[in-house]
Design an enzyme around this catalytic site. Structure first.
Site, PDB file in Angstrom:
ATOM      1  N   GLY A  11       0.812  -1.218   0.000  1.00  0.00           N
ATOM      2  CA  GLY A  11       0.000   0.000   0.000  1.00  0.00           C
ATOM      3  C   GLY A  11       0.844   1.265   0.000  1.00  0.00           C
ATOM      4  N   ASP A  12       0.174   2.406  -0.215  1.00  0.00           N
ATOM      5  CA  ASP A  12       0.809   3.731  -0.198  1.00  0.00           C
ATOM      6  C   ASP A  12       1.908   3.889  -1.249  1.00  0.00           C
ATOM      7  OD1 ASP A  12      -0.851   4.273   1.947  1.00  0.00           O
ATOM      8  OD2 ASP A  12       0.645   3.633   3.420  1.00  0.00           O
ATOM      9  N   GLY A  14       1.597   5.343  -3.988  1.00  0.00           N
ATOM     10  CA  GLY A  14       1.409   6.590  -4.748  1.00  0.00           C
ATOM     11  C   GLY A  14       0.330   6.408  -5.809  1.00  0.00           C
ATOM     12  N   LYS A  15      -0.577   5.457  -5.568  1.00  0.00           N
ATOM     13  CA  LYS A  15      -1.642   5.156  -6.546  1.00  0.00           C
ATOM     14  C   LYS A  15      -2.487   6.387  -6.856  1.00  0.00           C
ATOM     15  CE  LYS A  15      -3.136   2.080  -3.644  1.00  0.00           C
ATOM     16  NZ  LYS A  15      -2.033   2.062  -2.659  1.00  0.00           N
ATOM     17  N   GLY A  39      -5.860   5.760   1.842  1.00  0.00           N
ATOM     18  CA  GLY A  39      -5.577   7.199   1.893  1.00  0.00           C
ATOM     19  C   GLY A  39      -4.770   7.522   0.659  1.00  0.00           C
ATOM     20  N   HIS A  40      -5.418   8.127  -0.329  1.00  0.00           N
ATOM     21  CA  HIS A  40      -4.760   8.398  -1.611  1.00  0.00           C
ATOM     22  C   HIS A  40      -4.508   9.903  -1.726  1.00  0.00           C
ATOM     23  CE1 HIS A  40      -6.569   4.429  -3.360  1.00  0.00           C
ATOM     24  NE2 HIS A  40      -5.767   4.242  -2.350  1.00  0.00           N
ATOM     25  N   THR A  41      -3.232  10.257  -1.798  1.00  0.00           N
ATOM     26  CA  THR A  41      -2.852  11.675  -1.771  1.00  0.00           C
ATOM     27  C   THR A  41      -2.664  12.230  -3.172  1.00  0.00           C
ATOM     28  OG1 THR A  41      -1.578  11.072   0.179  1.00  0.00           O
ATOM     29  CG2 THR A  41      -1.223  13.291  -0.694  1.00  0.00           C
ATOM     30  N   GLN A 221      -4.993  -0.179  -1.178  1.00  0.00           N
ATOM     31  CA  GLN A 221      -4.032  -1.059  -0.514  1.00  0.00           C
ATOM     32  C   GLN A 221      -2.993  -1.559  -1.546  1.00  0.00           C
ATOM     33  OE1 GLN A 221      -7.676  -1.871   0.423  1.00  0.00           O
ATOM     34  NE2 GLN A 221      -7.183  -0.068   1.604  1.00  0.00           N
ATOM     35  N   ALA A 296      -1.218   8.212   5.417  1.00  0.00           N
ATOM     36  CA  ALA A 296      -2.154   9.244   4.975  1.00  0.00           C
ATOM     37  C   ALA A 296      -3.501   9.105   5.686  1.00  0.00           C
ATOM     38  CB  ALA A 296      -2.349   9.173   3.465  1.00  0.00           C
ATOM     39  N   THR A 297      -3.791   7.936   6.239  1.00  0.00           N
ATOM     40  CA  THR A 297      -5.077   7.725   6.922  1.00  0.00           C
ATOM     41  C   THR A 297      -4.919   7.838   8.430  1.00  0.00           C
ATOM     42  OG1 THR A 297      -5.877   6.354   5.132  1.00  0.00           O
ATOM     43  CG2 THR A 297      -6.951   6.035   7.246  1.00  0.00           C
ATOM     44  N   ARG A 302       5.519   5.086   8.775  1.00  0.00           N
ATOM     45  CA  ARG A 302       5.587   3.860   7.971  1.00  0.00           C
ATOM     46  C   ARG A 302       6.937   3.189   8.184  1.00  0.00           C
ATOM     47  NH1 ARG A 302       3.445   7.136   2.807  1.00  0.00           N
ATOM     48  NH2 ARG A 302       1.211   7.096   3.236  1.00  0.00           N
ATOM     49  N   ASP A 330      12.765   9.871  -6.601  1.00  0.00           N
ATOM     50  CA  ASP A 330      13.508  11.044  -6.104  1.00  0.00           C
ATOM     51  C   ASP A 330      13.925  10.903  -4.644  1.00  0.00           C
ATOM     52  OD1 ASP A 330      10.519  11.274  -5.958  1.00  0.00           O
ATOM     53  OD2 ASP A 330      11.035  12.886  -4.576  1.00  0.00           O
TER      54      ASP A 330
HETATM   55  P1  GDP Z   1      -1.495   5.742  -2.173  1.00  0.00           P
HETATM   56  O1  GDP Z   1      -2.252   5.267  -0.985  1.00  0.00           O
HETATM   57  O2  GDP Z   1      -0.909   4.627  -2.967  1.00  0.00           O
HETATM   58  O3  GDP Z   1      -2.274   6.689  -3.044  1.00  0.00           O
HETATM   59  O4  GDP Z   1      -0.259   6.561  -1.601  1.00  0.00           O
HETATM   60  P2  GDP Z   1      -0.285   7.617  -0.382  1.00  0.00           P
HETATM   61  O5  GDP Z   1      -0.945   8.854  -0.827  1.00  0.00           O
HETATM   62  O6  GDP Z   1      -0.775   6.976   0.860  1.00  0.00           O
HETATM   63  O7  GDP Z   1       1.261   7.824  -0.146  1.00  0.00           O
HETATM   64  C1  GDP Z   1       2.109   8.265  -1.145  1.00  0.00           C
HETATM   65  C2  GDP Z   1       2.802   9.549  -0.668  1.00  0.00           C
HETATM   66  O8  GDP Z   1       3.908   9.830  -1.499  1.00  0.00           O
HETATM   67  C3  GDP Z   1       1.929  10.777  -0.744  1.00  0.00           C
HETATM   68  O9  GDP Z   1       2.300  11.661   0.269  1.00  0.00           O
HETATM   69  C4  GDP Z   1       2.264  11.366  -2.109  1.00  0.00           C
HETATM   70  O10 GDP Z   1       2.052  12.768  -2.169  1.00  0.00           O
HETATM   71  C5  GDP Z   1       3.723  11.048  -2.191  1.00  0.00           C
HETATM   72  N1  GDP Z   1       4.244  10.796  -3.551  1.00  0.00           N
HETATM   73  C6  GDP Z   1       3.648  10.157  -4.591  1.00  0.00           C
HETATM   74  N2  GDP Z   1       4.511  10.038  -5.616  1.00  0.00           N
HETATM   75  C7  GDP Z   1       5.666  10.603  -5.215  1.00  0.00           C
HETATM   76  C8  GDP Z   1       6.952  10.749  -5.818  1.00  0.00           C
HETATM   77  O11 GDP Z   1       7.211  10.328  -6.921  1.00  0.00           O
HETATM   78  N3  GDP Z   1       7.911  11.381  -5.069  1.00  0.00           N
HETATM   79  C9  GDP Z   1       7.673  11.851  -3.815  1.00  0.00           C
HETATM   80  N4  GDP Z   1       8.668  12.441  -3.163  1.00  0.00           N
HETATM   81  N5  GDP Z   1       6.484  11.711  -3.215  1.00  0.00           N
HETATM   82  C10 GDP Z   1       5.501  11.090  -3.900  1.00  0.00           C
HETATM   83  P1  IMO Z   2      -3.829   2.673   0.539  1.00  0.00           P
HETATM   84  O1  IMO Z   2      -4.979   2.491  -0.407  1.00  0.00           O
HETATM   85  C1  IMO Z   2      -1.229   1.009   3.606  1.00  0.00           C
HETATM   86  C2  IMO Z   2      -2.989  -1.920   6.306  1.00  0.00           C
HETATM   87  C3  IMO Z   2      -3.169  -1.514   7.762  1.00  0.00           C
HETATM   88  C4  IMO Z   2      -3.052  -2.855   8.444  1.00  0.00           C
HETATM   89  C5  IMO Z   2      -3.749  -3.796   7.446  1.00  0.00           C
HETATM   90  C6  IMO Z   2      -5.197  -4.062   7.750  1.00  0.00           C
HETATM   91  O2  IMO Z   2      -3.684   4.053   1.066  1.00  0.00           O
HETATM   92  O3  IMO Z   2      -2.583   2.136  -0.050  1.00  0.00           O
HETATM   93  P2  IMO Z   2      -7.454  -2.670   7.709  1.00  0.00           P
HETATM   94  O4  IMO Z   2      -7.750  -1.253   8.089  1.00  0.00           O
HETATM   95  O5  IMO Z   2      -7.687  -2.981   6.283  1.00  0.00           O
HETATM   96  O6  IMO Z   2      -8.091  -3.650   8.633  1.00  0.00           O
HETATM   97  O7  IMO Z   2      -5.869  -2.843   7.973  1.00  0.00           O
HETATM   98  O8  IMO Z   2      -3.643  -3.169   6.180  1.00  0.00           O
HETATM   99  N1  IMO Z   2      -3.615  -1.000   5.343  1.00  0.00           N
HETATM  100  C7  IMO Z   2      -2.924  -0.161   4.566  1.00  0.00           C
HETATM  101  N2  IMO Z   2      -1.610   0.105   4.518  1.00  0.00           N
HETATM  102  N3  IMO Z   2      -2.076   1.609   2.744  1.00  0.00           N
HETATM  103  C8  IMO Z   2      -3.388   1.330   2.757  1.00  0.00           C
HETATM  104  O9  IMO Z   2      -4.248   1.786   1.820  1.00  0.00           O
HETATM  105  C9  IMO Z   2      -3.883   0.439   3.727  1.00  0.00           C
HETATM  106  N4  IMO Z   2      -5.101  -0.040   4.031  1.00  0.00           N
HETATM  107  C10 IMO Z   2      -4.925  -0.920   5.009  1.00  0.00           C
HETATM  108  O10 IMO Z   2      -2.165  -0.626   8.173  1.00  0.00           O
HETATM  109  O11 IMO Z   2      -1.706  -3.229   8.525  1.00  0.00           O
HETATM  110 MG    MG Z   3      -2.252   5.495   1.090  1.00  0.00          MG
END
Ligand code: GDP
Ligand code: IMO
Ligand code: MG
Length: 420
Positions: A11-12, A14-15, A39-41, A221, A296-297, A302, A330
């Protein structure tokens, strides 16, 4: 035709940013699983926005966004989010649609999530406590309330029946929580939800596909959090892989075209569970600092480590990845040395496969060493001027995972992406 963007790690990846970047090429952006645990930023007009329930195409006026049946929906989070996107002039009544088969998260789901984690003690999952597990349990247990039920005159009695069932479970956990305030917000949010576009999602999407419209399915995720193939039990409760698109939206596998897998140039995980390449040292700390690696949530720090190609190749196989997007390249700009995990040593034996039980296995990651590129890449827009050491790093990854890295993201901004 349906393309997919999903996470290849924990997860996280950068989707959100990547979906927002590709959104103008599509007519419809569709979330197919997960819920407010996501949590998608994205950055809109320079302002940071974090989306939990609404698909990441919402800021494009001409794009339809749909919350699919595979999602679990918290009406309170949805309402809050709709209010915050309205500040950008987005009218959700025009471009947001919700499948009537989408399952609802009710306040007692969140209480049950907490109770379950408390009972697990040391071995807790590290859930986001948004009620995800209990909501999906009610789906498979055939007890859930769905968005379409809101239009039924018996909704309240169905809700009370479910709450009673939950109360008995909470009593078994000896868990006491006053949910009065939650419930108040919940019912207010339901009134708002009733005013949105509630549709038959499967006909809605398939009719659009028949008209030649292009759909982008947005994952939440990551593949290593998949309920079947992730690091069970430290996973979420839905199928996060591309197979989840079909049952999460009601489209046939024949419609799936490109599968874009998103991976960071390194690796992170939030919550409990195995993470073979985790760096619990100054390097891990540096990755967290430079990459601003905080949830982000939930805001939790991390866990950080080197990229794990054993896990990444596994994820590419499960998803049928056709193109890879490497984000946060980067973040590695200032690192002299980089490591890449190419196999696991388990009980003295080397393997390039993900084992059944990662927790009990003592996994020692085997690394290949790379020289860093030591330069600021954040302003690069042309692949030809990417540093040679970055190309070497990416070429090795391409060959190992058997899927091409086609895009490198070099900053959080919408425009910070290099096409290879
Ligand atoms: P998601 O859940 O997959 O959408 O990702 P999150 O938003 O939880 O976390 C990704 C974080 O990395 C966010 O704070 C974005 O703004 C940041 N981000 C995404 N792409 C890049 C990148 O290429 N470089 C940097 N430095 N930050 C990035
Ligand atoms: P995005 O879409 C990162 C993790 C939680 C925990 C496990 C189960 O932003 O990438 P849950 O709330 O589903 O019962 O938690 O999964 N988790 C994530 N980790 N990014 C996420 O979503 C996540 N959604 C759940 O931290 O370990
Ligand atoms: Mg996220």
């Amino acid at each position: 035709m349906v393309d997919v963007i999903l996470g290849l790690q924990w997860g996280d990846e950068g989707k959100g940013k990547i979906v927002d970047y590709f959104a103008p090429r599509y007519d419809i952006i569709a979330r197919f699983q997960g819920g407010p645990n996501a949590g998608h930023t994205l950055y809109v007009e320079g302002k940071k926005m974090v989306l939990h329930q609404i698909p990441s195409g919402i800021f494009h006026q001409n794009t339809i966004n749909i919350i699919g049946n595979g999602v679990v929906l918290d009406p309170v989070t949805l309402k809050r989010e709709c209010d915050s996107v309205a500040a950008f002039g987005i009218d959700v009544k025009k471009n947001l649609f919700i499948s009537e088969r989408t399952n609802l998260i009710v306040p007692t789901h969140r209480a049950l999530d907490k109770a379950s984690e408390l009972q697990k003690g040391e071995s807790k999952i590290g859930s986001t406590l948004k009620g995800i597990g209990p909501a999906y349990m009610d789906k498979t247990g055939r007890n859930a309330l769905r968005v379409g039920d809101l239009l039924d005159k018996n909704f309240i009695s169905q809700y009370i029946k479910l709450r009673l069932k939950h109360q008995k479970l909470l009593d078994n956990f000896h868990f006491i929580e006053d949910i009065t305030a939650w419930e108040e917000e919940f019912f207010e949010a339901l009134e708002f939800l009733r005013t949105l576009n509630i549709v038959n999602g499967e006909y809605f999407i398939n009719n659009k596909i028949s008209e030649g419209k292009k759909v982008l399915a947005e994952g939440a995720q990551g593949s290593m959090l998949d309920i079947d193939f992730g690091t069970f039990p430290f996973v979420t409760s839905s199928n996060t892989i591309s197979a989840g698109v079909c049952n999460g939206l009601g489209v046939s596998p024949k419609q799936i075209n490109e599968v874009l897998g998103v991976t960071k140039a390194y690796c992170t995980r939030v919550g409990g569970g195995p993470f073979p390449t985790e760096l619990e040292n100054a390097t891990g700390e540096e990755l967290r600092k430079v990459g601003s690696e905080f949830g982000a949530t939930t805001g939790r720090p991390r866990r950080c480590g080197w990229i794990d190609l054993v896990a990444l190749k596994y994820a590419c196989m499960l998803n049928g990845v056709t193109q890879v997007v490497m984000t946060k390249a980067d973040v590695l700009d200032g690192f002299e040395d980089l490591d890449v995990c190419t196999s696991y040593k388990i009980n003295g034996k080397e393997t390039q496969e993900i084992p059944f039980q990662m927790m009990r296995s003592q996994i020692e990651p085997i690394y290949k060493h790379f020289k860093g590129w030591n330069m600021d890449t954040t302003k690069i827009t042309d692949a030809a001027v990417l540093p040679g050491n970055m190309s070497t790093y990416i070429d090795f990854i391409n060959r190992y995972i058997g899927a091409p890295v086609k895009f490198v993201s070099n900053g959080p901004g919408r425009e910070q992406i290099v096409c290879l």
